[in-house]
Structure formats: structure tokens, C-alpha cells
Write a protein that holds these residues in place. Structure first.
Motif, PDB file in Angstrom:
ATOM      1  N   GLY A 421       3.399  -1.717   8.319  1.00 41.05           N
ATOM      2  CA  GLY A 421       3.550  -1.948   9.595  1.00 41.05           C
ATOM      3  C   GLY A 421       2.687  -1.083  10.742  1.00 41.05           C
ATOM      4  N   GLY A 422       2.510  -1.646  11.942  1.00 37.08           N
ATOM      5  CA  GLY A 422       1.940  -0.790  12.853  1.00 37.08           C
ATOM      6  C   GLY A 422       2.496   0.427  13.220  1.00 37.08           C
ATOM      7  N   SER A 423       1.892   1.416  13.877  1.00 30.75           N
ATOM      8  CA  SER A 423       2.645   2.350  14.330  1.00 30.75           C
ATOM      9  C   SER A 423       2.115   2.726  15.952  1.00 30.75           C
ATOM     10  CB  SER A 423       2.447   3.601  13.355  1.00 30.75           C
ATOM     11  OG  SER A 423       0.973   4.064  13.845  1.00 30.75           O
ATOM     12  N   VAL A 424       2.897   4.026  16.421  1.00 27.52           N
ATOM     13  CA  VAL A 424       2.408   4.077  17.779  1.00 27.52           C
ATOM     14  C   VAL A 424       0.949   4.332  17.923  1.00 27.52           C
ATOM     15  CG1 VAL A 424       2.952   6.830  17.487  1.00 27.52           C
ATOM     16  CG2 VAL A 424       2.994   5.824  19.584  1.00 27.52           C
ATOM     17  N   ARG A 425       0.330   4.902  16.825  1.00 29.23           N
ATOM     18  CA  ARG A 425      -1.123   5.329  16.673  1.00 29.23           C
ATOM     19  C   ARG A 425      -2.009   3.962  16.356  1.00 29.23           C
ATOM     20  NH1 ARG A 425      -0.999  11.468  14.632  1.00 29.23           N
ATOM     21  NH2 ARG A 425       0.147  12.404  16.284  1.00 29.23           N
ATOM     22  N   HIS A 426      -1.545   3.514  15.350  1.00 29.19           N
ATOM     23  CA  HIS A 426      -2.728   2.697  14.591  1.00 29.19           C
ATOM     24  C   HIS A 426      -2.090   1.210  14.349  1.00 29.19           C
ATOM     25  CE1 HIS A 426      -4.989   6.099  13.901  1.00 29.19           C
ATOM     26  NE2 HIS A 426      -3.840   6.697  13.627  1.00 29.19           N
ATOM     27  N   ASP A 427      -2.986   0.357  14.036  1.00 26.68           N
ATOM     28  CA  ASP A 427      -2.654  -1.080  13.283  1.00 26.68           C
ATOM     29  C   ASP A 427      -2.020  -0.665  11.984  1.00 26.68           C
ATOM     30  OD1 ASP A 427      -3.368  -2.289  15.698  1.00 26.68           O
ATOM     31  OD2 ASP A 427      -5.461  -2.892  15.064  1.00 26.68           O
ATOM     32  N   GLY A 428      -1.509  -1.562  11.354  1.00 25.22           N
ATOM     33  CA  GLY A 428      -0.993  -1.432   9.915  1.00 25.22           C
ATOM     34  C   GLY A 428      -2.318  -1.614   9.067  1.00 25.22           C
ATOM     35  N   LEU A 429      -2.072  -1.049   7.773  1.00 26.29           N
ATOM     36  CA  LEU A 429      -3.114  -1.194   6.596  1.00 26.29           C
ATOM     37  C   LEU A 429      -2.983  -2.515   6.458  1.00 26.29           C
ATOM     38  CD1 LEU A 429      -5.026   0.479   4.898  1.00 26.29           C
ATOM     39  CD2 LEU A 429      -2.958   0.919   3.144  1.00 26.29           C
ATOM     40  N   ILE A 430      -4.246  -3.004   5.816  1.00 25.29           N
ATOM     41  CA  ILE A 430      -4.053  -4.314   5.219  1.00 25.29           C
ATOM     42  C   ILE A 430      -4.297  -4.150   3.688  1.00 25.29           C
ATOM     43  CG2 ILE A 430      -6.020  -6.392   5.077  1.00 25.29           C
ATOM     44  CD1 ILE A 430      -6.648  -5.825   8.039  1.00 25.29           C
ATOM     45  N   ASN A 431      -3.764  -4.975   2.912  1.00 19.62           N
ATOM     46  CA  ASN A 431      -3.804  -5.087   1.471  1.00 19.62           C
ATOM     47  C   ASN A 431      -3.538  -3.915   0.780  1.00 19.62           C
ATOM     48  OD1 ASN A 431      -3.888  -6.375  -0.744  1.00 19.62           O
ATOM     49  ND2 ASN A 431      -6.038  -5.752  -1.129  1.00 19.62           N
ATOM     50  N   GLY A 432      -2.640  -3.097   1.624  1.00 14.89           N
ATOM     51  CA  GLY A 432      -1.891  -1.778   0.998  1.00 14.89           C
ATOM     52  C   GLY A 432      -1.163  -2.035  -0.508  1.00 14.89           C
ATOM     53  N   ALA A 433      -1.223  -0.692  -1.052  1.00 14.75           N
ATOM     54  CA  ALA A 433      -0.039  -0.809  -2.099  1.00 14.75           C
ATOM     55  C   ALA A 433       1.311  -0.929  -1.733  1.00 14.75           C
ATOM     56  CB  ALA A 433      -0.649   0.369  -3.148  1.00 14.75           C
ATOM     57  N   THR A 434       2.134  -1.202  -2.695  1.00 17.15           N
ATOM     58  CA  THR A 434       3.513  -0.945  -2.326  1.00 17.15           C
ATOM     59  C   THR A 434       3.847   0.536  -2.009  1.00 17.15           C
ATOM     60  OG1 THR A 434       4.093  -0.448  -4.486  1.00 17.15           O
ATOM     61  CG2 THR A 434       4.320  -2.787  -3.865  1.00 17.15           C
ATOM     62  N   THR A 435       4.648   0.734  -1.106  1.00 17.95           N
ATOM     63  CA  THR A 435       5.019   2.173  -0.496  1.00 17.95           C
ATOM     64  C   THR A 435       5.729   3.010  -1.545  1.00 17.95           C
ATOM     65  OG1 THR A 435       7.264   1.027   0.520  1.00 17.95           O
ATOM     66  CG2 THR A 435       5.425   1.345   1.731  1.00 17.95           C
ATOM     67  N   ILE A 436       6.068   2.553  -2.725  1.00 20.43           N
ATOM     68  CA  ILE A 436       6.485   3.213  -3.712  1.00 20.43           C
ATOM     69  C   ILE A 436       5.445   3.481  -4.713  1.00 20.43           C
ATOM     70  CG2 ILE A 436       8.877   2.736  -3.516  1.00 20.43           C
ATOM     71  CD1 ILE A 436       6.744   1.100  -6.121  1.00 20.43           C
ATOM     72  N   SER A 437       4.193   3.502  -4.330  1.00 24.96           N
ATOM     73  CA  SER A 437       3.329   3.557  -5.654  1.00 24.96           C
ATOM     74  C   SER A 437       1.978   3.774  -4.885  1.00 24.96           C
ATOM     75  CB  SER A 437       3.253   2.425  -6.670  1.00 24.96           C
ATOM     76  OG  SER A 437       2.379   1.083  -5.956  1.00 24.96           O
ATOM     77  N   VAL A 438       1.061   3.923  -5.795  1.00 25.66           N
ATOM     78  CA  VAL A 438      -0.449   3.876  -5.335  1.00 25.66           C
ATOM     79  C   VAL A 438      -1.217   2.923  -6.190  1.00 25.66           C
ATOM     80  CG1 VAL A 438      -0.563   5.951  -4.168  1.00 25.66           C
ATOM     81  CG2 VAL A 438      -0.979   6.003  -6.898  1.00 25.66           C
ATOM     82  N   ALA A 439      -0.392   2.102  -6.941  1.00 26.00           N
ATOM     83  CA  ALA A 439      -0.952   1.221  -7.905  1.00 26.00           C
ATOM     84  C   ALA A 439      -2.008  -0.061  -7.180  1.00 26.00           C
ATOM     85  CB  ALA A 439       0.019   0.459  -8.589  1.00 26.00           C
ATOM     86  N   LEU A 440      -2.905  -0.247  -7.908  1.00 21.94           N
ATOM     87  CA  LEU A 440      -4.141  -1.042  -7.392  1.00 21.94           C
ATOM     88  C   LEU A 440      -4.027  -2.546  -8.156  1.00 21.94           C
ATOM     89  CD1 LEU A 440      -6.972   1.367  -7.683  1.00 21.94           C
ATOM     90  CD2 LEU A 440      -5.334   1.026  -5.784  1.00 21.94           C
ATOM     91  N   THR A 441      -4.676  -3.500  -7.592  1.00 26.62           N
ATOM     92  CA  THR A 441      -4.903  -4.834  -8.157  1.00 26.62           C
ATOM     93  C   THR A 441      -5.857  -4.587  -9.264  1.00 26.62           C
ATOM     94  OG1 THR A 441      -4.043  -5.898  -6.247  1.00 26.62           O
ATOM     95  CG2 THR A 441      -5.287  -7.314  -7.998  1.00 26.62           C
ATOM     96  N   PRO A 442      -5.597  -4.944 -10.453  1.00 28.66           N
ATOM     97  CA  PRO A 442      -6.822  -4.828 -11.202  1.00 28.66           C
ATOM     98  C   PRO A 442      -7.921  -5.411 -10.899  1.00 28.66           C
ATOM     99  CG  PRO A 442      -4.755  -5.098 -12.580  1.00 28.66           C
ATOM    100  CD  PRO A 442      -4.448  -5.265 -11.175  1.00 28.66           C
ATOM    101  N   GLY A 443      -9.073  -4.963 -11.062  1.00 28.02           N
ATOM    102  CA  GLY A 443     -10.157  -5.650 -10.830  1.00 28.02           C
ATOM    103  C   GLY A 443     -10.680  -7.147 -11.398  1.00 28.02           C
ATOM    104  N   LEU A 444     -11.040  -8.038 -10.308  1.00 27.00           N
ATOM    105  CA  LEU A 444     -10.941  -9.408 -10.859  1.00 27.00           C
ATOM    106  C   LEU A 444     -11.627  -9.898 -11.949  1.00 27.00           C
ATOM    107  CD1 LEU A 444     -10.689 -10.846  -7.001  1.00 27.00           C
ATOM    108  CD2 LEU A 444      -9.005  -9.606  -8.400  1.00 27.00           C
ATOM    109  N   GLU A 445     -12.931  -9.091 -11.827  1.00 26.19           N
ATOM    110  CA  GLU A 445     -13.849  -9.409 -12.900  1.00 26.19           C
ATOM    111  C   GLU A 445     -13.420  -9.143 -14.372  1.00 26.19           C
ATOM    112  OE1 GLU A 445     -16.080  -8.982  -9.037  1.00 26.19           O
ATOM    113  OE2 GLU A 445     -14.565  -7.630 -10.263  1.00 26.19           O
TER     114      GLU A 445
END
Length: 584
Positions: A421-445
Motif C-alpha cells: 500500500g501507499g503511505s503518506v510519504r511513499h508509493d507502495g512497493l512493487i513485487n514485495g514479499a508477503t508482509t509475514i515474511s521476507v521470502a523471495l520467488t526462487p530464481g526463474l532460471e
């Protein structure tokens, strides 16, 4: 029990001579000055970071090694409370493992060389795919000083659907193999029969799961070796004093932050699409009661447990509340002390505190994220730090299975990011991890190398942002082509009916929009973001379009140059710039 301990599973801490940690060899310090406290705090955190790094480096499964869907922690030997956690570990695991350690130690008396394995959601756990190990760390006098614990997401755990993605399950028995607290190692000797039992009920190459398990044990062994060094350098008494001081300071800081919020009740509500069985929405309804340095999370108005897997064990519910506060107050260290000012009212038998054997497969990625969104919404106007509008808040978990060239059943498993989500200061993050984690999408290759899949598309999802002065982050669009002869796919997510709402007049983000192309014909799941065991043939395609984040503030007030940049970057079309932002 087997008398054979194969080398990959060795747990015996042979590198720990008794003389190096005997009282005679130590010159215990008793001066807990601020510098020493900072060194000890940093050392404990560094140990967990090393454990996380070792685990990911050695693991076989991309969901652990590349996506980092794992965590490590150190827990108090007396209370089981969390002391330190790895900075790259999933937050949902760190808090939950406190409840896991406490549950394990209530039924098992762990001796030197013992390691417990558990994945039971109703024993301080999450969903069955998250396999947890707990090991004691004994001091020079034989007393348990700490517990070391870690969690790793196994790509399959058996059950009626590959990857544990059982959106139509009505009992946890259907979701996979449930392991209560059991001794994986006793006195350094591995229970090979238990491993064989697990592997006989899990899809995939046994060598891959053995590799993941060996990596998990190695991370615990590394943590124990580093604790040896710390005890040898500083002594037990000073280390205990530091842990006590860390807890006290975290508790005091949390109470200070809560006291800065005016006493009162703050409420928010959001909705789940359905439970996977009945296509009817239900509410995540939260009251936050602030009173003199104490914060109570009251879910009394939430409905009873649901038939499908959108239930959430109490350990995950409470941890989600802590994660929400950690987003708002990032300076508060996570340990047992920061939890003490928090109270919880979660009726037993509700979908946020279900009873066995209700299914809970979606418990890490769905309800907990709505809880965090509700915390953002409820407290946005009374906390000093900027709080974003609600986020995409769904894991869009997907598993694809089939037969590999060696005849084994492979299971590809991944989650997918989306817009914050956007906030009072910034636009929202694009393609962020879920808010309960820092897990990434495994490398496509890496995924294309390991599995018979081809990514046809991985892109920012156009026109999915929540319009606003500060727009929400757009969602993500993914297309995966199936390259084996026959297989199946399952998807488990939410927010297909209710996009992330905006804040302060901002617009909602686009909801999830998933589909499959089967034999050249497009098909959409009847339950929106949920589908289970859909047959695949060579050339079939899975399309995932994840939600965008909510916008902050009226879109008509957005800076004109920023709208122009969004068009240039492909986030929005010129037509949307006109209809939503008034850009001519």
C-alpha cells in the motif's frame, strides 16, 4: 531406533571438549556495561544469521536455498522465549517457534545430543509443510541454557495434493503427514526409521529431502558451536544477565510505544473471499484495546472455525499481531520481552484459534496478512510512523507436479509477490514479499533448470495499483508453461473478491486474477484464487495475476509528473491516467 548414525545427519558435537566450557577454564565476567550488552546482543543475532546462511547454502530445495523460506532462532532454556533471530528469517516463523519450543519442552525432556522434529500446527506450529527442529544447548553444569530451533518449508509433505496446497481439505489429515514432537536424534544418534517413514509418505526424490534435513541439522550444529565460543568467552552468568536485560529493555520500549497511543479501542475489518469449500466471504474483525502500556488484540467477533483450510492456529494469529507492530515500531527488538505487554482474546473454536483436526494449510499467507492490514488500518492515525494502506496480502501459493526423467514425482512450489500500500510519504512497493515474511520467488532460471517448466512471462501487472496521491504498488503477472507430458497444478490464495482497500481517500488495488489455459482453452477457478489438482498436459499454462496495494490519498491530487512516469514505466495506461488521475 536405529543404532546407525549416517554422516550427513551427525548431531554429536564432537568439537566441544568438556574442558573448553568447564568452570575452571572460564574467567566469568560480571560487568554488564552497555558496550558488553551490545556485543552480546549482536553476537547472539550473528549466530542466528550464520545458522540461516548455512541452512540456505546447504539445502537442496529451491524454496529454502533460493527463496529463503526458512528461519533460525535462539530461545531461553527456562521459559522458551525467543532471544534472537536471523535477520533474513521469516518473521512468522520466529514468533511461532517460541510457541513450538514451549510446546515441545512441555512434553519432552531433551538431553544432550537430542533433536526434536515437529510440524504439528496444533503444537505451536504453522502449516504442515513447515518442518521444525528443536535442540537443547546445555551449559557447563548440565543445565539447559538455550534451545536452538529452525524451520524450513519442505516443498511437499504428503497429503491429497502436491505441495500441501489442499484448498478443498476439510481435515488436517488430508493436508499431509502430521508429526507431533518426536526425537529425530537421541544422544547424537539419528532415528533412521523415522526418516524412512517420513520419506515414504512424501513426494519427490528422497535424496532431496535428506539433503534438506542434513542442512537443517548442520545449521543447529553450527549454532551450538558458536554458542560454545560465546560461553567460553563471557561465561554463563554474564550471558544470562544480558538476556534478562535484553528482555527488560524490549518490554520497556514496547510499553513506551504503546503509552504514546491514547488509551481507547481501535477497530478495523477486512474480508476473506471464501474458505475453499463454500463460496461465501467472512470477516477478519479486530479491536485493539490500548490501556496504560498494554495492548490487547481482541478477535471475539470473528466467526467460528471454517470447513476449509483458511483457519489459522493460535500461534500464527498471535505472531501476526507481533509482526504488525514490528512493521509500525521497527526499532523494537524481537524477544520474549516485547511480547509481555501484549494480550490476546481469540476464542477457542474460532477460525483464528481452530481446534484439531480442522485444516490450516493457508495459515501462513492468508489470515495473518489480513490481521497485519487491520493493524495498519486501526492504528494509522494514532502512531507517529507512517503506516501504509493495506497490501496485496495473499501468498498465491502454487504447486506443480509431474514425473521427472528418473520416474520420481517432482513438486515445484512457490509463492508470488504483489503490491504494498501507499503511505503518506511513499508509493507502495512493487513485487514485495508477503508482509509475514521476507521470502523471495526462487530464481526463474534455477526453476527452469530443476523442473520441466518455462516462464513465459514475469512482469509488473499493468493497471493494478490502488490509485492515490501515493499509489499502491502494482501486482505481479506470471505465466508458467508446463513442459512434461502429464501433471497437476494447485493454487491457494485469496483477495480475488476484495482488493486491498485504499486509505485517506485512496483507491483499492486490483484483486487477484488467476487462470489456466488447458488444451488451448482458458479456465478460471470457481473459487477465485483457489484450485486443486487441476490436470495438466504439455503446453498448458498457469497465469497468476497478484493484487496491487491500496492507494493513499485522493488520486486526483497525485503529482502530474509522477503519473507521467507511471505511464512511461508501464505501470498504468494513458487511459487509466485519465480516468483515475485526471491527467489530460
Amino acid at each position: 531406533m536405529s543404532s546407525k548414525a549416517t554422516p550427513p545427519y551427525s548431531w554429536t558435537r564432537a568439537s566441544r571438549p568438556a574442558s573448553t566450557i568447564s568452570g575452571a577454564s572460564l574467567s566469568p565476567r560480571t560487568d554488564l556495561d552497555p558496550t558488553t550488552l551490545a556485543v552480546l546482543k549482536g553476537s547472539l543475532e550473528q549466530i542466528t544469521d550464520e545458522m540461516d546462511s548455512a541452512y540456505a547454502t546447504a539445502a537442496f530445495s529451491p524454496i529454502i536455498s533460493d527463496a529463503l523460506d526458512r528461519a533460525s532462532g535462539i530461545y531461553d532454556g527456562a521459559s522458551g522465549e525467543v532471544i534472537a533471530q536471523g535477520s533474513t528469517g521469516l518473521p512468522i516463523f520466529i514468533g511461532v517457534m517460541q510457541f513450538t519450543v514451549q510446546a515441545v519442552t512441555s512434553v519432552l525432556d531433551l538431553e544432550p545430543g537430542d533433536v526434536c522434529i515437529v510440524n504439528d500446527p496444533f503444537t505451536g506450529g504453522t502449516h504442515l509443510m513447515d518442518v521444525k527442529l528443536v535442540a537443547p544447548y546445555h551449559g557447563p553444569d548440565g543445565e539447559v541454557l538455550f534451545y536452538l530451533a529452525n524451520t524450513g518449508h519442505w516443498p511437499d509433505i504428503g497429503g491429497m495434493s502436491p505441495g500441501g496446497i489442499t484448498s478443498t481439505a476439510t481435515e488436517t489429515y488430508q493436508e499431509g503427514v502430521r508429526v507431533p514432537p518426536m526425537l529425530l536424534c537421541r544422544g547424537g544418534v539419528v532415528n533412521e526409521e523415522l526418516i524412512e517413514l517420513l520419506l515414504a509418505n512424501i513426494r519427490g526424490k528422497p535424496s532431496d529431502r535428506r539433503g534438506d534435513l542434513a542442512a537443517q541439522l548442520a545449521a543447529l550444529r553450527l549454532g551450538a558451536a558458536r554458542l560454545d565460543e560465546l560461553v567460553n568467552r563471557f561465561g554463563v552468568d554474564l550471558l544470562r544477565a544480558a538476556v534478562g536485560e535484553m528482555n527488560q529493555r524490549a518490554e520497556a520500549l514496547m510499553r513506551e510505544r504503546i503509552r504514546a497511543i491514547p488509551d481507547g479501542t481501535y477497530s478495523a475489518i477486512d474480508y476473506m473471499d471464501n474458505d475453499g469449500i463454500t463460496d461465501e466471504p467472512f470477516a477478519v474483525d479486530l479491536d485493539i484495546v490500548v490501556s496504560d502500556g498494554t495492548m490487547t488484540f481482541d478477535f471475539s467477533r470473528c466467526r467460528e472455525e471454517v470447513d476449509g483450510p483458511m483457519n489459522c492456529p493460535i500461534s500464527s494469529t498471535m505472531t501476526a499481531c507481533l509482526i504488525g507492530l514490528k512493521h509500525i515500531f521497527p526499532d523494537i527488538p524481537v524477544n520474549g520481552g516485547c511480547l509481555r505487554p501484549l494480550e490476546f482474546r481469540v476464542p477457542e473454536g474460532s477460525f483464528l484459534n481452530p481446534t484439531f483436526p480442522k485444516p490450516v494449510a493457508a495459515c501462513t499467507t492468508e489470515a495473518p496478512q489480513r490481521i497485519i492490514d487491520n493493524i495498519f488500518t486501526a492504528l494509522a492515525d494514532v502512531v507517529p510512523n507512517p503506516v501504509p494502506a493495506p497490501c496485496f496480502s495473499t501468498g498465491s501459493l502454487h504447486a506443480i507436479t509431474g514425473r521427472d526423467a528418473e520416474g520420481y514425482t517432482f513438486t515445484f512450489f512457490a509463492s508470488t509477490g504483489g503490491g504494498y500500500g501507499g503511505s503518506v510519504r511513499h508509493d507502495g512497493l512493487i513485487n514485495g514479499a508477503t508482509t509475514i515474511s521476507v521470502a523471495l520467488t526462487p530464481g526463474l532460471e534455477l526453476q527452469e533448470q530443476r523442473f520441466p517448466l518455462r516462464y513465459r512471462r514475469y512482469a509488473i501487472r499493468e493497471n493494478s495499483e490502488g490509485p492515490g496521491v501515493h499509489r499502491g504498488g502494482p501486482g505481479t503477472e506470471i505465466s508458467i508453461e508446463f513442459l512434461a507430458d502429464r501433471g497437476k497444478v494447485s493454487v491457494m490464495g485469496d483477495r480475488a473478491k476484495f482488493g486491498a482497500p485504499g486509505a485517506k481517500g485512496g483507491g483499492s488495488g486490483a484483486p487477484a486474477d488467476h487462470s489456466l489455459v488447458l488444451g488451448g482453452v482458458e479456465w478460471r477457478p470457481p473459487m477465485g484464487a483457489k484450485a486443486e489438482n487441476v490436470p495438466l498436459r504439455r503446453g498448458d499454462i498457469l497465469h497468476l495475476r497478484t493484487p496491487g496495494g491500496g492507494g493513499w490519498g485522493p488520486a486526483q491530487d497525485r503529482d502530474r509528473a509522477a503519473v507521467g512516469r507511471d505511464i512511461e514505466r508501464g505501470y498504468i495506461t494513458a487511459a487509466r491516467a485519465w480516468t483515475e488521475y485526471g491527467l489530460m
